[in-house]
Scaffold this active site. Structure first.
Site, PDB file in Angstrom:
ATOM      1  N   GLU A 167      87.057 -51.925  26.763  1.00 41.58           N
ATOM      2  CA  GLU A 167      86.054 -51.774  25.853  1.00 41.58           C
ATOM      3  C   GLU A 167      85.149 -50.341  26.563  1.00 41.58           C
ATOM      4  OE1 GLU A 167      87.524 -52.823  23.600  1.00 41.58           O
ATOM      5  OE2 GLU A 167      85.956 -53.774  22.636  1.00 41.58           O
ATOM      6  N   HIS A 223      91.162 -53.497  23.912  1.00 43.59           N
ATOM      7  CA  HIS A 223      90.123 -54.489  24.118  1.00 43.59           C
ATOM      8  C   HIS A 223      90.470 -55.581  25.260  1.00 43.59           C
ATOM      9  CE1 HIS A 223      88.927 -53.665  20.031  1.00 43.59           C
ATOM     10  NE2 HIS A 223      89.977 -53.931  19.457  1.00 43.59           N
TER      11      HIS A 223
END
Length: 239
Positions: free
Chosen positions: A197, A161
């Site tokens: 991502e 992330h």
């Protein structure tokens, strides 16, 4: 590193796709090339194992794979012994690692993946625990595992992330880059891959490749960060 088969996703969700949908082609190819029909899921990163398993089972069934969860076995080590493939999902990395230690699965998974070449897929927390240690997770330490040392299936760390600084944000705290640099102030810390991502790492034997549709940012202690395009060969990180 010969014989290892890893697919390490930044996350299970990506804008515009259902659960694991953005990586469907990569996941399907990864498992089917190894003749996998049944995947052992490890839901330890969340508390509701039943619900989590159902969340995972539906898309993987659509991809052509059956899913069994390790929490349904009386003896978790036997589940690992008989696994065709292992998938560890996301959630809280500290809880996940603590439960792996609690069930004596660290060495068992290492042996299965390293010596037998059993395919391993992780996303988010499941990607964190595949690395050297969990010191570059974004999660809150809601529980204290016996050690921060993880499965060490790859000789580097990952920050799933990974976020770039938002120039329009009023946030004044540390950026991800600053936090990773703080980690690298500690001597002998491994490289860290900032995995955005929509990105994933594929390890096939001695070849490590960045997949997905986003770049990754590599941090090595004492060096400036470097951006790598998708499909880049990152095998040098295995040394």
């Amino acid at each position: 590193m010969t014989g290892k088969n890893l697919l390490l996703l930044s996350s299970s969700k990506y804008d515009g796709f259902g659960y694991l949908g953005f990586a469907k082609n990569e996941i399907t190819t990864f498992f089917k090339e190894k003749n996998v029909s049944r995947i052992l899921f490890i839901p330890y990163a969340l508390f509701d194992y039943e619900q989590y398993t159902e969340t995972v089972r539906k898309p993987l069934k659509e991809f052509g794979f059956d899913v069994t969860s390790i929490h349904t076995f009386k003896f978790p080590e036997e589940a690992i012994d008989n696994a065709q493939a292992i998938f560890i999902g996301g959630g809280n990395t500290f809880k996940l690692l603590s439960t792996l230690y609690e069930n004596n699965l660290i060495t068992k998974i290492q042996q299965k993946v390293t010596k037998e070449g059993v395919p391993y897929m992780g996303c988010s927390a499941g990607t964190n625990v595949a690395t050297v240690n969990i010191c570059t997770t974004n999660d809150m330490p809601i529980i204290y595992p016996p050690s921060f040392s993880a499965l060490n299936l790859v000789p580097f760390n990952i920050n799933p992330h990974y976020l770039d600084p938002d120039v329009n944000s009023v946030h004044q705290g540390e950026t991800r880059e600053q936090r990773i640099n703080q980690y690298h102030e500690i001597p002998n810390t491994p490289p860290v891959v900032g995995l955005r991502e929509g990105s994933l790492l594929h390890l096939n034997g001695n070849k490590l490749t960045l997949k997905g549709d986003r770049k990754a940012r590599l941090f090595i202690r004492g060096q400036q960060p470097v951006e790598y395009e998708t499909n880049s060969d990152l095998s040098f990180l295995l040394q």
